[in-house]
Design an enzyme around this catalytic site. Structure first.
Site, PDB file in Angstrom:
ATOM      1  N   SER A 106      -1.066 -16.068  28.306  1.00 43.42           N
ATOM      2  CA  SER A 106      -2.171 -16.332  29.228  1.00 43.42           C
ATOM      3  C   SER A 106      -2.992 -17.551  28.858  1.00 43.42           C
ATOM      4  CB  SER A 106      -3.027 -15.085  29.322  1.00 43.42           C
ATOM      5  OG  SER A 106      -2.192 -14.024  29.702  1.00 43.42           O
ATOM      6  N   ARG A 153      -2.896 -26.759  27.246  1.00 41.17           N
ATOM      7  CA  ARG A 153      -4.030 -26.713  26.329  1.00 41.17           C
ATOM      8  C   ARG A 153      -4.288 -25.261  25.959  1.00 41.17           C
ATOM      9  NH1 ARG A 153      -6.027 -27.655  31.420  1.00 41.17           N
ATOM     10  NH2 ARG A 153      -7.196 -25.902  32.276  1.00 41.17           N
ATOM     11  N   ASP A 175      -0.967 -13.911  32.848  1.00 46.42           N
ATOM     12  CA  ASP A 175      -1.460 -12.537  33.083  1.00 46.42           C
ATOM     13  C   ASP A 175      -1.913 -12.312  34.529  1.00 46.42           C
ATOM     14  OD1 ASP A 175      -3.643 -14.186  32.691  1.00 46.42           O
ATOM     15  OD2 ASP A 175      -4.675 -12.894  31.260  1.00 46.42           O
TER      16      ASP A 175
HETATM   17  C1  BGC Z   1      -6.300 -19.052  30.624  1.00 49.47           C
HETATM   18  C2  BGC Z   1      -5.499 -18.448  31.755  1.00 49.47           C
HETATM   19  C3  BGC Z   1      -5.589 -16.930  31.733  1.00 49.47           C
HETATM   20  C4  BGC Z   1      -7.037 -16.492  31.696  1.00 49.47           C
HETATM   21  C5  BGC Z   1      -7.199 -14.981  31.659  1.00 49.47           C
HETATM   22  C6  BGC Z   1      -7.713 -18.479  30.614  1.00 49.47           C
HETATM   23  O1  BGC Z   1      -8.403 -18.933  29.487  1.00 49.47           O
HETATM   24  O2  BGC Z   1      -6.372 -20.445  30.755  1.00 49.47           O
HETATM   25  O3  BGC Z   1      -4.145 -18.862  31.673  1.00 49.47           O
HETATM   26  O4  BGC Z   1      -4.952 -16.417  32.867  1.00 49.47           O
HETATM   27  O5  BGC Z   1      -7.673 -17.059  30.563  1.00 49.47           O
HETATM   28  O6  BGC Z   1      -6.601 -14.416  30.539  1.00 49.47           O
END
Ligand code: BGC
Length: 498
Positions: free
Chosen positions: A147, A162, A200
């Site tokens: 995620s 990133r 996620d």
């Molecule tokens: C990430 C996402 C993720 C979200 C929730 C963010 O910091 O960049 O990819 O879906 O957090 O977990």
């Protein structure tokens, strides 16, 4: 009185008005469109190569792992094909030392070892047969929920753009995270193929679609937990940058027949240039002192990892206030009975530590209806090492908490509302279905109510539209969702569709 007045003034800095909401939605819609056209935009709008949502009839057993922020989970999921499933899982906290390190393989080998332990425990026969007679048993398809922003170029291929949520491992940036995991799995000789890479939010969208009865499919999966993000169903033809990505990658493989593409918005980085986002002094110092200043600006105002820190900064400002009348978490004398309350803060209190205050503190304070805010005072004593806080202190904290939480929910409504408006589902289908997950939506009192209140104020939704928006918790959806995508990947490979 002076304290209450000052706390009220500070709380007002977090107000996010109807006008702000509508400006926010307008900007969000513009950034959505821009993100579909080109790369390198605030809202990344990443094509996920998942081109359909499930309908609940899918079957089979799959593995899934989930690296989300705080925890790492391994699960095996059996889909029964009737909207139901069974799930076995193990969960460990990700050691902080692995989140900020020089070597990517430390983190990925940790994950592979957890998979090994899980297989030995829950699929011992399969594991042992494979070890004794390689080739005898089939490989598990594994869905990898990762995620963080990833530039996806195939269903099980994606380069890390990133880190967010406090992770920082430079070496991994630009690398294919599936390959990093598969390499460590191979080193342990496990019968596991990383067949799908899943955000996620995409997992949440899939899980909600699988479990919700009825034929209508879910529009959007959203997370409001440690971080925040959303993924939604877009028309393939609207993803204008697809052709460019195809060309850059020398052709990409996915099933074009559905005419759909699930898009991961990465809305945590909405409006990084702060055109419309609110920006209090506490937001500013939080960002300046974070490990990724200038990015994830929306997330830094909305998600669980940051709300406690915003509160901590506001509380500190109140505590250090230059006017002696604004006595916050300090000794107070009462005019009525000439008594002085002596309040002490331990120098080791988390009030003085960056990221020290957990969002659960906000949830508890927001909920507190006890006499003289007894529960808030207990939290101050237990979690913040503040002894003998006065009721005025607790009242001031409650005002700040409420303001910070409500602003987060109204900002959340901007993102959700914009996606609903863009989809036109309220007009074409008469409703829009949203699956959500994460500690804020699950535990923060009234979070959904504040979102709904904001929906009613958004032009293009309004009181009528708000009633047509369904929001359902897809708890731990990312595990189920990853399994579903692993299944789709497996079927597509078998059918030669990709
Ligand atoms: C990430 C996402 C993720 C979200 C929730 C963010 O910091 O960049 O990819 O879906 O957090 O977990």
């Amino acid at each position: 009185m002076a304290l209450e007045k000052e706390a009220k003034r500070m709380a007002a800095e977090f107000e996010y008005t109807k006008d702000d909401l509508n400006k926010g939605v307008k900007e969000f819609l513009a950034e959505m469109e821009e993100g579909l056209e080109k790369q390198g935009t605030h809202l990344s709008q990443i094509p996920t190569y998942v081109t359909a949502v499930p309908n609940g009839t899918e079957k089979g057993t799959f593995l899934a792992v989930d690296l989300g922020g705080t925890n790492f989970r391994v699960c095996s999921i059996t889909l029964h094909g009737n909207h139901t499933f069974s799930l076995t899982q193990s969960k460990v906290a990700v050691p902080r030392t692995l989140m900020e390190t020089d070597s990517a393989s430390e983190l990925f080998s940790f994950m592979a070892k957890q998979i090994e332990t899980f297989l030995k425990q829950h699929h011992a026969d399969h594991y042992e047969t494979h070890m004794a007679k390689p080739g005898e048993v089939s490989y598990f398809d594994l869905g990898f929920t990762f995620s963080f922003p990833v530039e996806q170029v195939g269903i099980n291929k994606g380069r890390l753009v990133r880190w967010t949520k406090g992770f920082s491992i430079q070496e991994a940036i630009g690398k294919d995270v599936c390959e990093l995991l598969q390499k460590e799995i191979k080193a342990l000789n496990l019968p596991v193929k990383v067949s799908a890479l899943v955000n996620d939010t995409v997992g949440t969208l899939m899980a909600r679609s699988y479990t919700s009865p009825g034929k209508e499919s879910t529009l959007l999966g959203a997370i409001f937990g440690t971080g925040t993000n959303g993924a939604y169903v877009e028309k393939l033809s609207a993803v204008k940058k697809m052709a460019m990505i195809d060309e850059q990658e020398g052709g990409t493989k996915y099933d074009r027949s559905t005419g759909l593409m699930i898009v991961n918005t990465e809305w945590g980085s909405f409006d990084n240039s702060l055109k419309v986002l609110p920006d209090t002094p506490y937001d500013q110092s939080l960002d300046r002192e974070s490990n990724n200043p200038g990015i994830q600006m929306f997330e830094k105002r909305v998600s669980g990892m940051f709300l406690g820190e915003i509160l901590r900064r506001a509380m500190l400002a109140l505590h250090n206030h230059s006017s002696p009348g604004v006595s916050f978490l300090k000794d107070k004398s009462s005019a009525d009975n000439d008594m002085t309350t002596t309040t002490t803060i331990d120098p080791d209190s988390v009030l003085f530590k960056q990221w020290g205050i957990d969002t659960s503190v906000l949830s508890i304070v927001e909920e507190d209806q006890s006499d003289h805010l007894r529960i808030t005072k207990q939290i101050l004593e237990k979690d913040l090492m503040v002894s003998s806080a006065a009721t005025e202190d607790a009242i001031a904290i409650k005002m700040l908490v409420h303001a910070i939480g409500k602003r987060a929910a109204r900002l959340a409504a901007v993102a959700l509302g914009a996606v609903v408006i863009e989809s036109k589902r309220l007009e074409t289908e008469g409703f829009a279905d949203i699956g959500v997950d994460g500690s804020l939506v699950e535990y923060y009192p009234g979070f959904e109510d504040y979102i709904r209140e904001a929906f009613r104020e958004i032009e293009g939704i309004g009181p009528e539209g708000e009633k047509k928006i369904r929001i359902g918790l897809a708890k731990d959806g990312s595990g189920l969702g990853a399994a579903l995508i692993a299944l789709v990947a497996h079927q597509a490979e078998k059918a030669g569709n990709v």
